[in-house]
Motif scaffolding. Sequence first.
Motif, PDB file in Angstrom:
ATOM      1  N   LEU A 196      35.479  34.323  38.698  1.00 49.12           N
ATOM      2  CA  LEU A 196      37.011  34.377  39.192  1.00 49.12           C
ATOM      3  C   LEU A 196      37.015  35.710  39.389  1.00 49.12           C
ATOM      4  O   LEU A 196      37.633  36.125  40.234  1.00 49.12           O
ATOM      5  N   LEU A 197      36.483  36.809  38.571  1.00 50.77           N
ATOM      6  CA  LEU A 197      36.743  38.182  38.765  1.00 50.77           C
ATOM      7  C   LEU A 197      36.073  38.515  40.096  1.00 50.77           C
ATOM      8  O   LEU A 197      36.562  39.253  41.013  1.00 50.77           O
ATOM      9  N   GLY A 198      34.916  38.074  40.554  1.00 49.25           N
ATOM     10  CA  GLY A 198      34.339  38.476  41.629  1.00 49.25           C
ATOM     11  C   GLY A 198      34.913  37.959  42.933  1.00 49.25           C
ATOM     12  O   GLY A 198      35.060  38.436  43.816  1.00 49.25           O
ATOM     13  N   ALA A 199      35.527  36.485  42.864  1.00 50.12           N
ATOM     14  CA  ALA A 199      36.289  35.957  44.004  1.00 50.12           C
ATOM     15  C   ALA A 199      37.531  36.779  44.142  1.00 50.12           C
ATOM     16  O   ALA A 199      37.822  36.944  45.291  1.00 50.12           O
ATOM     17  N   THR A 200      38.185  37.064  43.219  1.00 54.59           N
ATOM     18  CA  THR A 200      39.516  38.066  43.269  1.00 54.59           C
ATOM     19  C   THR A 200      39.172  39.373  43.796  1.00 54.59           C
ATOM     20  O   THR A 200      39.943  39.752  44.863  1.00 54.59           O
ATOM     21  N   GLN A 201      38.162  40.112  43.376  1.00 52.65           N
ATOM     22  CA  GLN A 201      37.886  41.323  44.051  1.00 52.65           C
ATOM     23  C   GLN A 201      37.495  41.071  45.591  1.00 52.65           C
ATOM     24  O   GLN A 201      37.680  41.888  46.377  1.00 52.65           O
ATOM     25  N   ILE A 203      38.405  38.884  47.664  1.00 57.48           N
ATOM     26  CA  ILE A 203      39.657  38.621  48.254  1.00 57.48           C
ATOM     27  C   ILE A 203      40.555  40.025  48.508  1.00 57.48           C
ATOM     28  O   ILE A 203      41.182  40.301  49.603  1.00 57.48           O
ATOM     29  N   ILE A 204      40.522  40.839  47.647  1.00 59.61           N
ATOM     30  CA  ILE A 204      41.162  42.079  47.753  1.00 59.61           C
ATOM     31  C   ILE A 204      40.636  43.033  48.583  1.00 59.61           C
ATOM     32  O   ILE A 204      41.272  43.735  49.422  1.00 59.61           O
ATOM     33  N   GLU A 205      39.304  42.967  48.886  1.00 60.21           N
ATOM     34  CA  GLU A 205      38.748  43.862  49.559  1.00 60.21           C
ATOM     35  C   GLU A 205      38.671  43.546  50.962  1.00 60.21           C
ATOM     36  O   GLU A 205      38.556  44.279  51.742  1.00 60.21           O
ATOM     37  N   LEU A 206      38.643  42.175  51.227  1.00 59.94           N
ATOM     38  CA  LEU A 206      38.655  41.539  52.502  1.00 59.94           C
ATOM     39  C   LEU A 206      40.389  41.579  53.011  1.00 59.94           C
ATOM     40  O   LEU A 206      40.361  41.914  54.345  1.00 59.94           O
ATOM     41  N   THR A 237      44.519  36.653  38.066  1.00 58.42           N
ATOM     42  CA  THR A 237      43.406  36.031  38.124  1.00 58.42           C
ATOM     43  C   THR A 237      42.155  37.086  38.004  1.00 58.42           C
ATOM     44  O   THR A 237      41.339  36.693  37.103  1.00 58.42           O
ATOM     45  N   GLY A 238      42.100  38.057  38.431  1.00 59.27           N
ATOM     46  CA  GLY A 238      40.949  38.983  38.518  1.00 59.27           C
ATOM     47  C   GLY A 238      41.224  39.600  36.970  1.00 59.27           C
ATOM     48  O   GLY A 238      40.163  39.576  36.301  1.00 59.27           O
ATOM     49  N   SER A 239      42.171  39.842  36.326  1.00 55.55           N
ATOM     50  CA  SER A 239      42.168  40.327  34.768  1.00 55.55           C
ATOM     51  C   SER A 239      41.844  39.317  33.857  1.00 55.55           C
ATOM     52  O   SER A 239      41.126  39.424  32.943  1.00 55.55           O
ATOM     53  N   ALA A 240      42.301  38.322  34.212  1.00 56.15           N
ATOM     54  CA  ALA A 240      41.987  36.978  33.115  1.00 56.15           C
ATOM     55  C   ALA A 240      40.501  36.551  33.290  1.00 56.15           C
ATOM     56  O   ALA A 240      39.854  36.438  32.440  1.00 56.15           O
ATOM     57  N   ALA A 242      38.298  38.781  34.067  1.00 55.67           N
ATOM     58  CA  ALA A 242      37.320  39.943  33.393  1.00 55.67           C
ATOM     59  C   ALA A 242      37.376  39.681  31.756  1.00 55.67           C
ATOM     60  O   ALA A 242      36.396  39.679  31.168  1.00 55.67           O
ATOM     61  N   ALA A 243      38.605  39.244  31.320  1.00 49.48           N
ATOM     62  CA  ALA A 243      38.728  38.747  29.989  1.00 49.48           C
ATOM     63  C   ALA A 243      37.802  37.897  29.571  1.00 49.48           C
ATOM     64  O   ALA A 243      37.101  37.780  28.386  1.00 49.48           O
ATOM     65  N   MET A 244      37.837  36.839  30.296  1.00 55.78           N
ATOM     66  CA  MET A 244      36.814  35.605  30.115  1.00 55.78           C
ATOM     67  C   MET A 244      35.450  35.970  29.852  1.00 55.78           C
ATOM     68  O   MET A 244      34.531  35.445  28.915  1.00 55.78           O
ATOM     69  N   ALA A 245      35.053  37.011  30.718  1.00 52.21           N
ATOM     70  CA  ALA A 245      33.604  37.279  31.035  1.00 52.21           C
ATOM     71  C   ALA A 245      33.098  38.064  29.636  1.00 52.21           C
ATOM     72  O   ALA A 245      32.123  37.899  29.248  1.00 52.21           O
ATOM     73  N   VAL A 246      34.163  38.980  29.492  1.00 49.72           N
ATOM     74  CA  VAL A 246      33.753  39.838  28.344  1.00 49.72           C
ATOM     75  C   VAL A 246      33.811  39.205  26.870  1.00 49.72           C
ATOM     76  O   VAL A 246      32.814  39.197  26.288  1.00 49.72           O
ATOM     77  N   ILE A 247      34.504  38.055  26.706  1.00 49.94           N
ATOM     78  CA  ILE A 247      34.644  37.397  25.257  1.00 49.94           C
ATOM     79  C   ILE A 247      33.434  36.474  25.529  1.00 49.94           C
ATOM     80  O   ILE A 247      32.582  36.295  24.471  1.00 49.94           O
ATOM     81  N   GLY A 248      33.173  35.585  26.793  1.00 52.29           N
ATOM     82  CA  GLY A 248      32.105  34.986  26.616  1.00 52.29           C
ATOM     83  C   GLY A 248      30.809  35.570  26.397  1.00 52.29           C
ATOM     84  O   GLY A 248      29.894  35.203  25.584  1.00 52.29           O
ATOM     85  N   LEU A 249      30.526  36.790  26.918  1.00 56.92           N
ATOM     86  CA  LEU A 249      29.255  37.619  27.108  1.00 56.92           C
ATOM     87  C   LEU A 249      29.267  38.096  25.209  1.00 56.92           C
ATOM     88  O   LEU A 249      28.213  38.157  24.442  1.00 56.92           O
ATOM     89  N   CYS A 250      30.243  38.681  24.658  1.00 58.73           N
ATOM     90  CA  CYS A 250      30.364  38.935  23.589  1.00 58.73           C
ATOM     91  C   CYS A 250      30.111  37.737  22.282  1.00 58.73           C
ATOM     92  O   CYS A 250      29.196  37.921  21.475  1.00 58.73           O
ATOM     93  N   LEU A 251      30.672  36.603  22.772  1.00 63.34           N
ATOM     94  CA  LEU A 251      30.268  35.604  21.831  1.00 63.34           C
ATOM     95  C   LEU A 251      28.717  35.221  21.859  1.00 63.34           C
ATOM     96  O   LEU A 251      28.017  35.005  20.990  1.00 63.34           O
ATOM     97  N   LEU A 252      28.075  35.355  22.980  1.00 63.28           N
ATOM     98  CA  LEU A 252      26.825  34.782  23.367  1.00 63.28           C
ATOM     99  C   LEU A 252      25.566  35.849  22.575  1.00 63.28           C
ATOM    100  O   LEU A 252      24.854  35.742  21.922  1.00 63.28           O
TER     101      LEU A 252
END
Length: 399
Positions: A196-201, A203-206, A237-240, A242-252
């Motif tokens: 989600l973060l990658g897709a958002t970024q 779109i922003i860059e394009l 979408t980008g901020s959410a 990023a938060a999902m990715a950080v939480i998932g990685l920390c749990l992992l």
Amino acid sequence: MTRIHGLDLARALAIIGMMAAHIGPKNPVTDGYPSVLFAVLAGVSMGIISRGVADGAGDLLRTRFRLILRGVILAGLGVVLAALQSGILVVLTAIGVSYLLLTPVVTWSTRRLGVLLGVLVVAGPLLVAAENVFTLTWSDELLPDLLVGAYPLLAWLAYTLVGLLIHRVVVRPATSPAEPSGVVRPVWLAALGLALLGATQLIIELTGFRVGPNDILNEFGAYLQGEPHTGGLLDVTGSAGAAMAVIGLCLLVCRAGAVVWASYPLRAMGSMSLTMYITHVIITTLVDGTFVSLHNIYSGQPQPYLPKGDFGWSMYTPLSDSPGFPGLGNPDAPVFDDPGMGDPDWLWVFAAQLIGLLIFASLWRWRFRRGPLEWGVHRVIEGAVGPAPDAPIQPAGRG
């Protein structure tokens, strides 16, 4: 109740990120993402508090009362903290109001919560776009700050709801053998967040829609804004993500015992995130002279409030020109990231504050179960709610 190590680690990263945003120069990593992570984690906590009633057990009235009290306390602390200083935009009020407004939905099914999240993600940027394009007239000055200010309410409701869903889908133990295992769910959460973060970024860059609310935008651009704190669709979408990715990685990573052991100071910091956040805000504004009690002492008059869109005192006053350092309150002083400044003073202040908070949290957590403010909030809420009708009265402990 056993603490979830990955969540405490993520909370610590959110606090450290907000510290860097408030103290250091502006950069795309700390500008917006840490406060959103803080809000999403507050939603996870909301899910933990209401997990009994969400499963069809527990006392619904008492659980909702707990959530409402917590929301009132957080919002009240946010209002007081905002009144005491003018250098940092405080996120607690938005989180507290989100608790209050989302308390009625804690018993909803996961599917209904997902639909509500979709509505908020789509509708929130519409309000922000209307404010940017049509310059809406408000009857109360506080209302636009709450709805379309630095912490747009509908966006923060969405972030809190994302956290509630993360608890439902990822954090809560599996209820049937058909559900994914405890390892798979954090992996999927991190992968979805990164996608989600990658897709958002991308779109922003394009499209070039990474713009702020003070720029002249057409209706479509105002809706899609990706700049942090704008509440546009790409920002949410980008901020959410990023938060999902950080939480998932920390749990992992916290599934490894070595990581849990090595991250004890960070986890201790995250276990008392409210105490850490408020302490950081007070210390930072005392140092830079924007704490209300220092205005007349050092400058003879109150410091001006930061203009909308500036999220830290370092935007206009470096510590080398602050109280305790010569030349407090000089708005013409160079900022930290001025290439002619050499070694930035902000880095030393950031490091000193971070080390101090880590040491305090580690020592406190070694002796006590809850942080100082967390203990106070717990006692207020439990004192107001009282013991369950069928629960034995427990002797008072140290908490």
